[in-house]
Design a protein around this motif. Structure first.
Motif, PDB file in Angstrom:
ATOM      1  N   SER A  50       0.869  -1.181   0.000  1.00 27.61           N
ATOM      2  CA  SER A  50       0.000   0.000   0.000  1.00 27.61           C
ATOM      3  C   SER A  50       0.901   1.224   0.000  1.00 27.61           C
ATOM      4  N   ALA A  51       0.374   2.367  -0.434  1.00 28.92           N
ATOM      5  CA  ALA A  51       1.225   3.540  -0.554  1.00 28.92           C
ATOM      6  C   ALA A  51       0.390   4.818  -0.498  1.00 28.92           C
ATOM      7  N   GLU A  52       1.121   5.931  -0.295  1.00 30.20           N
ATOM      8  CA  GLU A  52       0.520   7.257  -0.386  1.00 30.20           C
ATOM      9  C   GLU A  52       1.446   8.107  -1.227  1.00 30.20           C
ATOM     10  N   LEU A  53       0.924   8.702  -2.315  1.00 31.11           N
ATOM     11  CA  LEU A  53       1.703   9.550  -3.206  1.00 31.11           C
ATOM     12  C   LEU A  53       1.378  11.002  -2.888  1.00 31.11           C
ATOM     13  N   ARG A  54       2.446  11.827  -2.757  1.00 29.94           N
ATOM     14  CA  ARG A  54       2.259  13.187  -2.261  1.00 29.94           C
ATOM     15  C   ARG A  54       2.966  14.187  -3.161  1.00 29.94           C
ATOM     16  N   LEU A  55       2.351  15.376  -3.331  1.00 28.03           N
ATOM     17  CA  LEU A  55       2.989  16.503  -4.001  1.00 28.03           C
ATOM     18  C   LEU A  55       3.303  17.525  -2.923  1.00 28.03           C
ATOM     19  N   ILE A  56       4.614  17.799  -2.713  1.00 29.58           N
ATOM     20  CA  ILE A  56       5.060  18.617  -1.589  1.00 29.58           C
ATOM     21  C   ILE A  56       4.985  20.095  -1.965  1.00 29.58           C
ATOM     22  N   PRO A  57       4.343  20.935  -1.132  1.00 34.18           N
ATOM     23  CA  PRO A  57       4.266  22.375  -1.431  1.00 34.18           C
ATOM     24  C   PRO A  57       5.619  23.055  -1.224  1.00 34.18           C
ATOM     25  N   GLN A  58       5.867  24.111  -1.997  1.00 37.79           N
ATOM     26  CA  GLN A  58       7.103  24.878  -1.864  1.00 37.79           C
ATOM     27  C   GLN A  58       6.793  26.339  -1.530  1.00 37.79           C
ATOM     28  N   LYS A  59       5.632  26.515  -0.911  1.00 38.84           N
ATOM     29  CA  LYS A  59       5.181  27.852  -0.535  1.00 38.84           C
ATOM     30  C   LYS A  59       4.467  27.742   0.805  1.00 38.84           C
ATOM     31  N   LYS A  60       4.758  28.657   1.707  1.00 42.03           N
ATOM     32  CA  LYS A  60       4.164  28.614   3.030  1.00 42.03           C
ATOM     33  C   LYS A  60       2.647  28.778   2.947  1.00 42.03           C
ATOM     34  N   GLY A  61       1.981  28.062   3.837  1.00 42.64           N
ATOM     35  CA  GLY A  61       0.527  28.177   3.901  1.00 42.64           C
ATOM     36  C   GLY A  61      -0.210  27.260   2.960  1.00 42.64           C
ATOM     37  N   VAL A  62       0.517  26.505   2.100  1.00 44.97           N
ATOM     38  CA  VAL A  62      -0.116  25.588   1.154  1.00 44.97           C
ATOM     39  C   VAL A  62      -0.045  24.172   1.719  1.00 44.97           C
ATOM     40  N   GLY A  63      -1.138  23.466   1.693  1.00 45.28           N
ATOM     41  CA  GLY A  63      -1.167  22.115   2.222  1.00 45.28           C
ATOM     42  C   GLY A  63      -0.622  21.096   1.231  1.00 45.28           C
ATOM     43  N   MET A  64      -0.134  19.978   1.772  1.00 49.18           N
ATOM     44  CA  MET A  64       0.372  18.892   0.937  1.00 49.18           C
ATOM     45  C   MET A  64      -0.772  18.231   0.198  1.00 49.18           C
ATOM     46  N   PHE A  65      -0.557  17.961  -1.104  1.00 44.30           N
ATOM     47  CA  PHE A  65      -1.574  17.265  -1.886  1.00 44.30           C
ATOM     48  C   PHE A  65      -1.211  15.776  -1.915  1.00 44.30           C
ATOM     49  N   LYS A  66      -2.143  14.895  -1.534  1.00 44.21           N
ATOM     50  CA  LYS A  66      -1.818  13.476  -1.457  1.00 44.21           C
ATOM     51  C   LYS A  66      -2.996  12.609  -1.862  1.00 44.21           C
ATOM     52  N   MET A  67      -2.641  11.445  -2.393  1.00 45.66           N
ATOM     53  CA  MET A  67      -3.651  10.456  -2.785  1.00 45.66           C
ATOM     54  C   MET A  67      -3.153   9.075  -2.365  1.00 45.66           C
ATOM     55  N   LYS A  68      -4.048   8.297  -1.792  1.00 45.53           N
ATOM     56  CA  LYS A  68      -3.674   6.989  -1.264  1.00 45.53           C
ATOM     57  C   LYS A  68      -3.896   5.893  -2.292  1.00 45.53           C
ATOM     58  N   LEU A  69      -2.942   4.953  -2.296  1.00 48.99           N
ATOM     59  CA  LEU A  69      -3.086   3.730  -3.078  1.00 48.99           C
ATOM     60  C   LEU A  69      -3.460   2.612  -2.121  1.00 48.99           C
ATOM     61  N   ARG A  70      -4.618   2.061  -2.316  1.00 50.73           N
ATOM     62  CA  ARG A  70      -4.995   0.941  -1.464  1.00 50.73           C
ATOM     63  C   ARG A  70      -4.135  -0.270  -1.782  1.00 50.73           C
ATOM     64  N   LYS A  71      -4.231  -1.281  -0.945  1.00 48.70           N
ATOM     65  CA  LYS A  71      -3.378  -2.454  -1.119  1.00 48.70           C
ATOM     66  C   LYS A  71      -3.533  -3.040  -2.512  1.00 48.70           C
ATOM     67  N   HIS A  72      -2.360  -3.289  -3.107  1.00 48.46           N
ATOM     68  CA  HIS A  72      -2.341  -3.807  -4.473  1.00 48.46           C
ATOM     69  C   HIS A  72      -1.210  -4.832  -4.577  1.00 48.46           C
ATOM     70  N   VAL A  73      -1.449  -5.882  -5.356  1.00 45.57           N
ATOM     71  CA  VAL A  73      -0.416  -6.910  -5.554  1.00 45.57           C
ATOM     72  C   VAL A  73       0.441  -6.497  -6.751  1.00 45.57           C
ATOM     73  N   PHE A  74       1.702  -6.161  -6.469  1.00 43.97           N
ATOM     74  CA  PHE A  74       2.641  -5.796  -7.523  1.00 43.97           C
ATOM     75  C   PHE A  74       3.382  -7.039  -8.002  1.00 43.97           C
ATOM     76  N   HIS A  75       3.732  -7.055  -9.275  1.00 48.11           N
ATOM     77  CA  HIS A  75       4.647  -8.061  -9.805  1.00 48.11           C
ATOM     78  C   HIS A  75       5.642  -7.342 -10.706  1.00 48.11           C
ATOM     79  N   GLU A  76       6.573  -8.086 -11.284  1.00 49.31           N
ATOM     80  CA  GLU A  76       7.709  -7.460 -11.970  1.00 49.31           C
ATOM     81  C   GLU A  76       7.251  -6.475 -13.048  1.00 49.31           C
TER      82      GLU A  76
END
Length: 846
Positions: A777-803
Motif C-alpha cells: 500500500s502507498a501514499e503519493l504526495r505533491l510537496i508544497p514549496q510555498k508557506k501556507g499551502v497544504g500537501m496534496f496526497k492520494m492513497k493507493l490501497r493495497k495492491h499486488v505488484f509483480h515485476e
C-alpha cells in the motif's frame, strides 16, 4: 702486550684461508682486500655458473674481474706471505738453544755462523762456501747467536727490510715501484715491460704511501663506530619485532579465546532453543496421541463389555432372558458396528534432527595481521570485502578514443568496480564522459549505495586535479553512474591545460560503498557443478568436497603432437571450488611461432557472484633425468566473469615436442599445478519469500528481514518541458527496488484547462528468474514549496505488484494547477514528489 702475543694474534687473524681454514698456500689478494689460497680460489671459480669473466668474493660477494691468466693472474699477497714466513721464523727461533740451530743450507750440521743479508744460518763448511761464491762474497757473516737475536727482534717488531724476489725474474728483487701500474717491479721488469713508465725506488715512495694510507684509515675508522651503532639499532629493532610478535601472538590467543567463548555461547543458546522446540513439538504430539489413545480405549471398553454381555446371555441365559434383552443387545451391537474405526493422524510422525552437516558455514574471522604500511596503503588485491578504495586508469591513445573504454576491475564490498570513459557529443559540443560502473554479473537482485569522486589527474605542475562527485544506488538494472559532460573534450586535448601527456590521460576514482542489499554470502556447496564432466559417487563427492586450502594435482596430455583444441584435466576441489588445468596451442600474432598455453581454471557454475584469491604454480614435468621442471607462478583473483588465469606462452611448442628436451615421452606430456586458495567470498541469491502450502502458518527460516516500509522523495526538474516518463532513483523496501515516475497525460473529451494532467505512479521493477508478487500500500504526495499551502496526497490501497508493474493515478492533479506558481507546488520549474510505501514479504509463485 708481548711480541709473542702480537705474532700469535696476527697468525690467527691473517694467516688462515677462510675457505680451507688452513695456513695460506700461494695467497692471492682480491680488489676487496680479502685473501685466499690460489687453489681454493680456482675451485671456487670453477663452481660458479654465472658470467665467466668475473666471480663474487667468497666473503663479501663483491664482483672481481678475472684476468687473462685466470686465478694465477691475480695479485700475490706478499704481505701475508712475508708475515707467514716471519711468524714461522719467530716460532722456529724462540725457545731454541743457540747450539741447536741447524744450518739452513746443508740442513745437517749445527750452525755456527749467520749471513745477515740472506738471513740464513750456516755451519763452518757452508760459511766457507758462502764466502767463496761470487754473488754472496760481499755479504756480512756474523755468529749464529747474534743473528738469532737480530731475527727475533726483527720479527717481534713485525718489520722486515728484506724484499721478495720477482715471480718472473728469480734472481731479481722487487725493489722498484711503477707509478703508472701502481705495483712493485724488479730491474728486469722495468727494462722490459715498464720501460716507458714513471718509476722510482720502492723505499723512497713507501713513506708517502704509508702516510696516505694512515690518513684514509683515520677517515674510515669513524665509519666503524657508525656501523656499530647501526648494528646495535638493528639488534634493538629485532628484539622489538620479537617482542611485538610475542604480543601479537598473545593477542591472537586472546581474540581466539574470546571468539571461542562467544561462539560456544551461541552454540549453547542454539542447543537450548532446539531442545525447547523439540520438547514443545513432542508435548503437542503426545497430547494429540493421548487424546486418540483415550478415544480408542473408551470405544474398546464399550465393545468388550457389550460383546461379553451378549455372549453370556446367548450361551447361558434362559429363553426369557434372551428375549428380554434382545432388542437392547441388537441395537447396541448395531451402533458399535456402524461406529467409525479410529484413525491416527498422518501429521503425527517421528521427530528427527538434521545436524546440517553440509559445509555451508561462514569462516571464523578473528582479525588480521597488519603492519604499519598496510594501515596506510592498501593494494588492489588486499581484501575484496573492503568498504572503500582508490584506483587509477591510464587511457592511452586518447586522441583516437571513439568508443567506451573500461578499466580493470577493482573489488570493493565483493563487487567489481570500474572506471568507464567515452566521448560524448550533443548538438553544441563534444565532452569527455566519465562513469563509475559496477558490472556484477548476477541473475539475482542486488543493490549497493556508493559515493566518491571521479578525478582527472593533472600531469603538469601547478594544475589542480579536476574532480566531480558521485553518490548513487547501483543495482543490476542501473550499473553505471557518472557525468556525460565531465569536462569539455578540447580542454582535455589541450597540452597547455596539463591533463594530457604523450597522448595519455590518467583518471582516478575514490569509491566508498555500503554493504550490498538483497544478497547474502555464497553457499559454495550449493553451486551447480553439473557441467564439470565428472560422474562421482556420493561418497567420493563427500571426500572431494573437503575444504582443503591447497593441493597439488597432475594432468597427463596424451597424443600431444595432435592437440589442436583445449584439453582439460579432471576436477580437484579446493575450498569447495572445482579447479582444473587446461592446455591448448597458442599462435603468437604476426609470427609463425606456436606456443603451449597452460591455464588454471575455476569453473564454478553459479547464478550468484563469487570471488576467490589464489596463488599457484603451473609446472611442466620432465620425463628425462637431469632436466629441470619448467615452472611459472601466478597470483590472481578468480571470479564469475574471469574464472581462468595462466600463460598463453608457457613454453615454445617445438621445445615441448623435442624428445631431446626431455618433456615429452610416447607423445605424452605431464602438467602439474600447485594451488593455494584463500577463503572464497561471494553473495547468495536473494530470498524473496517462500512457497506456502494451504494452511501453513509456521514462519519459515530465511525470510527477508529488511525494512518493510519507507518514505522517499523525487525532485522533477524542467517540469514545463516534461513529455515522456521521468523516473526517480530506486528505494529498496523488502529488498525490492521501488520507484516513482511522472508523466504528462492528455485526458480525452475533457474541456480546457482540464484536458491535461500530471500522472504519478509507483513501480516495482525487480528483475528475477522467479515469478514473484508483493502486496503493498502507498501514499503519493505533491510537496508544497510555498508557506501556507497544504500537501496534496492520494492513497493507493493495497495492491499486488509483480515485476515491472506500476500502479498510481493518471489524473493525479490538473497540469495547469501544477504549473501555476500561485498554487505553491512549483518553484524554479521544479516540483517535489514523495511516496510512502509499506510492503509485505514478497512471495515466489513459480
Amino acid at each position: 702486550m708481548t711480541e709473542e702475543t702480537i705474532l700469535s694474534k696476527i697468525s690467527g687473524d691473517f694467516l688462515e684461508c677462510t675457505i680451507c681454514l688452513e695456513p695460506f698456500k700461494g695467497p692471492k689478494v682480491l680488489p676487496c682486500l680479502h685473501t685466499f689460497c690460489e687453489v681454493c680460489l680456482e675451485k671456487f671459480v670453477a663452481q660458479q655458473d654465472a658470467v665467466k669473466d668475473k666471480f663474487p668474493c667468497p666473503t663479501c660477494r663483491t664482483d672481481t674481474l678475472l684476468p687473462k691468466g685466470g686465478v694465477a693472474g691475480l695479485k700475490n699477497n706478499f704481505f701475508v706471505q712475508s708475515l707467514s714466513d716471519t711468524v714461522k721464523t719467530h716460532q722456529s727461533l724462540v725457545g731454541k738453544e743457540d747450539d741447536k740451530v741447524q744450518c739452513n743450507v746443508c740442513e745437517e750440521e749445527v750452525a755456527s755462523h749467520g749471513c745477515v743479508p740472506c738471513e740464513e744460518f750456516l755451519c763452518d763448511e757452508c760459511a766457507c762456501a758462502h764466502h767463496r761464491a761470487k754473488r754472496t762474497r760481499s755479504h756480512e757473516v756474523i755468529g749464529a747467536a747474534e743473528l738469532k737475536e737480530q731475527l727475533i727482534a726483527k720479527t717481534g717488531l713485525l718489520k722486515s727490510r728484506s724484499l721478495p724476489m720477482c715471480p718472473k725474474h728469480q734472481d731479481e728483487k722487487l725493489k722498484f715501484y711503477c707509478k703508472a701500474c701502481q705495483h712493485p717491479v724488479c730491474r728486469d721488469c722495468m727494462a722490459l715491460q715498464h720501460k716507458d713508465h714513471s718509476y722510482g725506488y720502492l723505499a723512497d715512495d713507501a713513506a708517502d704511501i704509508r702516510t696516505t694510507i694512515k690518513g684514509k684509515l683515520a677517515a674510515v675508522k669513524p665509519k666503524i663506530a657508525e656501523y656499530q651503532d647501526k648494528a646495535s639499532a638493528v639488534a634493538k629493532k629485532k628484539a622489538e619485532v620479537d617482542n611485538r610478535s610475542k604480543k601479537a601472538e598473545d593477542d591472537i590467543d586472546a581474540a581466539a579465546n574470546e571468539e571461542i567463548e562467544y561462539l560456544t555461547g551461541l552454540v549453547r543458546q542454539k542447543q537450548t532453543e532446539l531442545k525447547e522446540k523439540l520438547a514443545s513439538i513432542t508435548a503437542a504430539r503426545s497430547k494429540q496421541l493421548s487424546a486418540s489413545e483415550d478415544s480408542v480405549e473408551s470405544t474398546l471398553g464399550c465393545l468388550s463389555s457389550t460383546v461379553d454381555f451378549a455372549q453370556k446371555v446367548a450361551e447361558h441365559g434362559s429363553d426369557f432372558d434372551v428375549m428380554n434383552v434382545h432388542a437392547d443387545v441388537a441395537a447396541r451391537l448395531d451402533s458399535l458396528l456402524k461406529a467409525p474405526t479410529p484413525v491416527i493422524p498422518d501429521s503425527i510422525s517421528y521427530v528427527l534432527f538434521d545436524p546440517k552437516t553440509e559445509r555451508n558455514r561462514k569462516r571464523v574471522v578473528l582479525g588480521n595481521i597488519v603492519d604499519k604500511e598496510m594501515l596506510t596503503e592498501k593494494t588492489e588485491e588486499e581484501d575484496e570485502s573492503r568498504p572503500e578504495a582508490t584506483f587509477r586508469f591510464t587511457v592511452e591513445n586518447f586522441s583516437k578514443l571513439e568508443k567506451e573504454k573500461l578499466s580493470p576491475a577493482v573489488f570493493i564490498r565483493n563487487l567489481p568496480w570500474r572506471i568507464c570513459v567515452k566521448p560524448w557529443s550533443d548538438s553544441s559540443k563534444k565532452s569527455l564522459a566519465v562513469f563509475l560502473k559496477c558490472d556484477a554479473d548476477s541473475k539475482s537482485l542486488w543493490s549497493c549505495r556508493a559515493s566518491g569522486e571521479l578525478r582527472l589527474i593533472s600531469q603538469k605542475n601547478g594544475v589542480q586535479t579536476f574532480t566531480e562527485n558521485v553518490d548513487q544506488v547501483f543495482y543490476n538494472k542501473g550499473k553505471s553512474w557518472g557525468h556525460r559532460q565531465f569536462i569539455p573534450w578540447h580542454e582535455v586535448c589541450d597540452p597547455q591545460k596539463g591533463y594530457i601527456k604523450d597522448d595519455k590521460i590518467v583518471l582516478e576514482a575514490y569509491v566508498k560503498a555500503g554493504v550490498p542489499c538483497g544478497e547474502k554470502e555464497i553457499v559454495l556447496d550449493k553451486l551447480d557443478l553439473s557441467d564439470t564432466g565428472e560422474d562421482l559417487k556420493e561418497e567420493e563427492v563427500a571426500e572431494e568436497e573437503e575444504s582443503q586450502s591447497e593441493a597439488t594435482f597432475r594432468f597427463t596430455v596424451e597424443n600431444f603432437s595432435k592437440v589442436e583444441g583445449k584439453k582439460i584435466s579432471q576436477t580437484v576441489f579446493i575450498r569447495n571450488l572445482p579447479w582444473k588445468i587446461f592446455a591448448k596451442p597458442h599462435y603468437i600474432p604476426n609470427t609463425n611461432n606456436k606456443t603451449l598455453g597452460v591455464f588454471l581454471q575455476c569453473d564454478a557454475s553459479s547464478n550468484s557472484l563469487w570471488s576467490c584469491h589464489a596463488t599457484a604454480e603451473l609446472r611442466l614435468i620432465p620425463q628425462k633425468k637431469v632436466v629441470q621442471t619448467l615452472r611459472k607462478k601466478l597470483e590472481r583473483v578468480f571470479y564469475s566473469n574471469a574464472n581462468n588465469r595462466g600463460f598463453p606462452e608457457f613454453a615454445m611448442w617445438e621445445k615441448v615436442c623435442d624428445p631431446w628436451m626431455g618433456y615429452i615421452k610416447n607423445d605424452k606430456i605431464v602438467l602439474e599445478a600447485w594451488v593455494k586458495v584463500d577463503a572464497p567470498r561471494g553473495i547468495k541469491e536473494i530470498t524473496l519469500g517462500n512457497i506456502f502450502e494451504e494452511g501453513m502458518q509456521e514462519e519459515l527460516e530465511g525470510e527477508d528481514k529488511s525494512r518493510s516500509e519507507a518514505t522517499f522523495r523525487f525532485m522533477v526538474e524542467n517540469v514545463s518541458k516534461v513529455k515522456e516518463r521521468q523516473y526517480s532513483h530506486p528505494c529498496f523496501i523488502r529488498n525490492l527496488p521501488w520507484k516513482m515516475y511522472v508523466a504528462r497525460r492528455d485526458i480525452p473529451d475533457a474541456q480546457l484547462p482540464n484536458n491535461t494532467s500530471l500522472a504519478v505512479f509507483l513501480q516495482c521493477d525487480a528483475e528475477s528468474n522467479s515469478t514473484w508478487t508483493c502486496l503493498a500500500s502507498a501514499e503519493l504526495r505533491l510537496i508544497p514549496q510555498k508557506k501556507g499551502v497544504g500537501m496534496f496526497k492520494m492513497k493507493l490501497r493495497k495492491h499486488v505488484f509483480h515485476e515491472g508493474e506500476s500502479w498510481g493515478f493518471r489524473e493525479f492533479m490538473p497540469w495547469h494547477d501544477v504549473c501555476d506558481p500561485n498554487k505553491g507546488y512549483i518553484k524554479d520549474d521544479k516540483i517535489v514528489l514523495e511516496a510512502y510505501v509499506k510492503a509485505d514479504t514478497p512471495r515466489i509463485v513459480a
